[in-house]
Design a protein around this motif. Sequence first.
Motif, PDB file in Angstrom:
ATOM      1  N   TYR A 129       0.877  -1.358   0.027  1.00  0.00           N
ATOM      2  CA  TYR A 129      -0.034  -0.082   0.072  1.00  0.00           C
ATOM      3  C   TYR A 129       0.797   1.204  -0.045  1.00  0.00           C
ATOM      4  CZ  TYR A 129      -4.883  -1.730   0.813  1.00  0.00           C
ATOM      5  OH  TYR A 129      -5.970  -2.095   0.805  1.00  0.00           O
ATOM      6  N   GLY A 130       2.013   1.228   0.493  1.00  0.00           N
ATOM      7  CA  GLY A 130       3.041   2.177   0.587  1.00  0.00           C
ATOM      8  C   GLY A 130       3.835   2.451  -0.799  1.00  0.00           C
ATOM      9  N   SER A 131       3.578   1.526  -1.787  1.00  0.00           N
ATOM     10  CA  SER A 131       4.531   1.796  -3.072  1.00  0.00           C
ATOM     11  C   SER A 131       3.633   2.830  -3.851  1.00  0.00           C
ATOM     12  CB  SER A 131       4.454   0.355  -3.474  1.00  0.00           C
ATOM     13  OG  SER A 131       4.957   0.332  -4.924  1.00  0.00           O
ATOM     14  N   ILE A 132       4.636   3.454  -4.637  1.00  0.00           N
ATOM     15  CA  ILE A 132       4.195   4.590  -5.370  1.00  0.00           C
ATOM     16  C   ILE A 132       4.340   4.201  -6.983  1.00  0.00           C
ATOM     17  CG2 ILE A 132       4.324   7.144  -5.965  1.00  0.00           C
ATOM     18  CD1 ILE A 132       5.093   7.640  -3.339  1.00  0.00           C
ATOM     19  N   SER A 133       5.669   3.717  -7.055  1.00  0.00           N
ATOM     20  CA  SER A 133       5.988   3.339  -8.349  1.00  0.00           C
ATOM     21  C   SER A 133       5.361   2.299  -9.037  1.00  0.00           C
ATOM     22  CB  SER A 133       7.594   3.568  -8.481  1.00  0.00           C
ATOM     23  OG  SER A 133       7.950   2.511  -7.581  1.00  0.00           O
ATOM     24  N   VAL A 134       5.303   1.287  -8.000  1.00  0.00           N
ATOM     25  CA  VAL A 134       4.624  -0.262  -8.580  1.00  0.00           C
ATOM     26  C   VAL A 134       3.760  -0.310  -7.586  1.00  0.00           C
ATOM     27  CG1 VAL A 134       5.076  -2.441  -9.257  1.00  0.00           C
ATOM     28  CG2 VAL A 134       7.140  -0.763  -9.484  1.00  0.00           C
ATOM     29  N   PRO A 135       2.633   0.351  -7.527  1.00  0.00           N
ATOM     30  CA  PRO A 135       1.324  -0.129  -6.700  1.00  0.00           C
ATOM     31  C   PRO A 135       0.862  -1.464  -6.947  1.00  0.00           C
ATOM     32  CG  PRO A 135       0.735   1.393  -8.021  1.00  0.00           C
ATOM     33  CD  PRO A 135       2.168   1.344  -8.351  1.00  0.00           C
ATOM     34  N   ILE A 136       0.760  -2.058  -5.750  1.00  0.00           N
ATOM     35  CA  ILE A 136       0.156  -3.536  -5.869  1.00  0.00           C
ATOM     36  C   ILE A 136      -1.228  -3.251  -5.625  1.00  0.00           C
ATOM     37  CG2 ILE A 136       0.051  -5.881  -4.989  1.00  0.00           C
ATOM     38  CD1 ILE A 136       3.079  -5.301  -4.327  1.00  0.00           C
ATOM     39  N   LEU A 137      -1.729  -2.741  -4.735  1.00  0.00           N
ATOM     40  CA  LEU A 137      -3.294  -2.355  -4.524  1.00  0.00           C
ATOM     41  C   LEU A 137      -3.583  -1.032  -4.676  1.00  0.00           C
ATOM     42  CD1 LEU A 137      -3.661  -4.862  -1.387  1.00  0.00           C
ATOM     43  CD2 LEU A 137      -4.438  -5.155  -3.797  1.00  0.00           C
ATOM     44  N   ASP A 138      -3.942  -0.568  -5.769  1.00  0.00           N
ATOM     45  CA  ASP A 138      -4.158   0.805  -6.116  1.00  0.00           C
ATOM     46  C   ASP A 138      -5.682   1.266  -6.202  1.00  0.00           C
ATOM     47  OD1 ASP A 138      -3.067   3.073  -6.540  1.00  0.00           O
ATOM     48  OD2 ASP A 138      -2.613   2.903  -9.053  1.00  0.00           O
ATOM     49  N   ASP A 139      -6.002   1.579  -5.372  1.00  0.00           N
ATOM     50  CA  ASP A 139      -7.420   2.293  -5.575  1.00  0.00           C
ATOM     51  C   ASP A 139      -7.620   3.284  -4.520  1.00  0.00           C
ATOM     52  OD1 ASP A 139      -7.800   1.359  -2.658  1.00  0.00           O
ATOM     53  OD2 ASP A 139      -8.687  -0.839  -3.418  1.00  0.00           O
ATOM     54  N   GLU A 140      -8.719   3.765  -3.960  1.00  0.00           N
ATOM     55  CA  GLU A 140      -9.012   4.946  -3.391  1.00  0.00           C
ATOM     56  C   GLU A 140      -9.366   4.956  -2.030  1.00  0.00           C
ATOM     57  OE1 GLU A 140     -13.248   4.023  -5.061  1.00  0.00           O
ATOM     58  OE2 GLU A 140     -11.163   3.126  -5.206  1.00  0.00           O
ATOM     59  N   THR A 141      -8.978   3.616  -1.517  1.00  0.00           N
ATOM     60  CA  THR A 141      -9.124   3.170   0.036  1.00  0.00           C
ATOM     61  C   THR A 141      -8.104   3.497   0.999  1.00  0.00           C
ATOM     62  OG1 THR A 141      -8.800   0.811  -0.176  1.00  0.00           O
ATOM     63  CG2 THR A 141     -11.095   1.772  -0.571  1.00  0.00           C
ATOM     64  N   ALA A 142      -8.244   3.759   2.139  1.00  0.00           N
ATOM     65  CA  ALA A 142      -7.221   3.830   3.246  1.00  0.00           C
ATOM     66  C   ALA A 142      -6.088   4.748   2.911  1.00  0.00           C
ATOM     67  CB  ALA A 142      -6.742   2.201   3.128  1.00  0.00           C
ATOM     68  N   ALA A 143      -6.582   5.826   2.912  1.00  0.00           N
ATOM     69  CA  ALA A 143      -5.616   6.944   2.492  1.00  0.00           C
ATOM     70  C   ALA A 143      -4.599   7.013   3.593  1.00  0.00           C
ATOM     71  CB  ALA A 143      -6.407   8.172   2.517  1.00  0.00           C
ATOM     72  N   GLY A 144      -4.968   7.109   4.899  1.00  0.00           N
ATOM     73  CA  GLY A 144      -3.961   7.143   5.955  1.00  0.00           C
ATOM     74  C   GLY A 144      -2.903   6.133   6.076  1.00  0.00           C
ATOM     75  N   TYR A 145      -3.261   4.835   5.994  1.00  0.00           N
ATOM     76  CA  TYR A 145      -2.560   3.765   5.937  1.00  0.00           C
ATOM     77  C   TYR A 145      -1.630   3.849   4.851  1.00  0.00           C
ATOM     78  CZ  TYR A 145      -0.890  -1.192   6.568  1.00  0.00           C
ATOM     79  OH  TYR A 145      -0.225  -2.072   6.608  1.00  0.00           O
ATOM     80  N   ARG A 146      -2.081   4.106   3.671  1.00  0.00           N
ATOM     81  CA  ARG A 146      -1.197   4.147   2.529  1.00  0.00           C
ATOM     82  C   ARG A 146      -0.233   5.336   2.645  1.00  0.00           C
ATOM     83  NH1 ARG A 146      -3.172   1.704  -2.092  1.00  0.00           N
ATOM     84  NH2 ARG A 146      -5.203   1.083  -1.961  1.00  0.00           N
ATOM     85  N   ILE A 147      -0.350   6.563   3.145  1.00  0.00           N
ATOM     86  CA  ILE A 147       0.432   7.717   3.347  1.00  0.00           C
ATOM     87  C   ILE A 147       1.361   7.255   4.287  1.00  0.00           C
ATOM     88  CG2 ILE A 147       0.707   9.849   4.178  1.00  0.00           C
ATOM     89  CD1 ILE A 147      -2.447  10.274   3.073  1.00  0.00           C
ATOM     90  N   SER A 148       1.083   6.631   5.374  1.00  0.00           N
ATOM     91  CA  SER A 148       1.775   6.195   6.390  1.00  0.00           C
ATOM     92  C   SER A 148       3.122   5.427   6.015  1.00  0.00           C
ATOM     93  CB  SER A 148       1.301   5.710   7.626  1.00  0.00           C
ATOM     94  OG  SER A 148       0.702   4.372   7.470  1.00  0.00           O
ATOM     95  N   LYS A 149       2.690   4.362   5.212  1.00  0.00           N
ATOM     96  CA  LYS A 149       3.625   3.266   4.791  1.00  0.00           C
ATOM     97  C   LYS A 149       4.563   3.860   3.787  1.00  0.00           C
ATOM     98  CE  LYS A 149       2.339   0.068   7.264  1.00  0.00           C
ATOM     99  NZ  LYS A 149       3.519  -0.384   8.273  1.00  0.00           N
ATOM    100  N   ALA A 150       3.882   4.742   2.745  1.00  0.00           N
ATOM    101  CA  ALA A 150       4.982   5.664   1.806  1.00  0.00           C
ATOM    102  C   ALA A 150       6.087   6.317   2.601  1.00  0.00           C
ATOM    103  CB  ALA A 150       4.130   6.454   1.118  1.00  0.00           C
ATOM    104  N   ALA A 151       5.689   7.260   3.603  1.00  0.00           N
ATOM    105  CA  ALA A 151       6.449   7.923   4.370  1.00  0.00           C
ATOM    106  C   ALA A 151       7.377   6.805   5.334  1.00  0.00           C
ATOM    107  CB  ALA A 151       5.709   8.611   5.434  1.00  0.00           C
ATOM    108  N   LEU A 152       6.865   5.689   5.654  1.00  0.00           N
ATOM    109  CA  LEU A 152       8.121   4.904   6.234  1.00  0.00           C
ATOM    110  C   LEU A 152       9.156   4.539   5.559  1.00  0.00           C
ATOM    111  CD1 LEU A 152       8.809   3.429   8.878  1.00  0.00           C
ATOM    112  CD2 LEU A 152       7.182   1.649   8.413  1.00  0.00           C
ATOM    113  N   ASN A 153       8.494   4.300   4.103  1.00  0.00           N
ATOM    114  CA  ASN A 153       9.622   3.934   3.046  1.00  0.00           C
ATOM    115  C   ASN A 153      10.621   4.764   2.952  1.00  0.00           C
ATOM    116  OD1 ASN A 153       9.092   1.313   2.039  1.00  0.00           O
ATOM    117  ND2 ASN A 153       7.270   1.688   0.801  1.00  0.00           N
TER     118      ASN A 153
END
Length: 220
Positions: A129-153
Amino acid sequence: MKTVIITGASRGIGLATAKKFLAEGWRVIGAYLNTPIPIENPNLISIQYDQSDSLSIANFADQIASIAPQVDSLVNNAGVLLDAGEKVANPIKVRKTLEVNVVGIIDLTERLLPLFKKDSHIVNINSGYGSISVPILDDETAAGYRISKAALNMYTRHLAFRLEPRGIIVSSLAPGWVKTDMGYSAATKTEGPDREPAEAAEDIFQLVTTRIKESIIDGW
């Protein structure tokens, strides 16, 4: 005896990882929030810990320093998923998610850095969910979780460069869609978790015990 710190060790991936390291002869310092770690082993030290509370983080780090003046590995596993399936970003949930999944991890890790020696390994449990260049699950859900995992990366990359001169390895590992409470919270009528916690634990152990300069392993 080597020492590993595992946060969120009372259930799911964290519990399975604690069992794996103990089975391999490591000393485990396991952190839990509410439910004690259900393991009886002389090499397990359990400490209550709240990753959203700066005082708790400071106390946890102080206890670790008094127990283990040198640490071989840190597995930053504890985290929250508060907006599974939600299609609108909720600022309150985003803020809470970032506090636990990013700020808390940074706070703990930075406090523990003096304990790490050459060839120590820090592993941040991440998500596809934190991947930007190669998103595995790419939809509009879980914004907070996605943002947090991108930041952690990004923190993982930042820390890897900082600690390279000290010979400390920093990795980010996405364990896949694992059969945990968090994993099932994102399940749909047609799709759900397909990996056992023990499989993720094996991946984590192999990563920790394999010298890799920096690794970002994609998965769910």
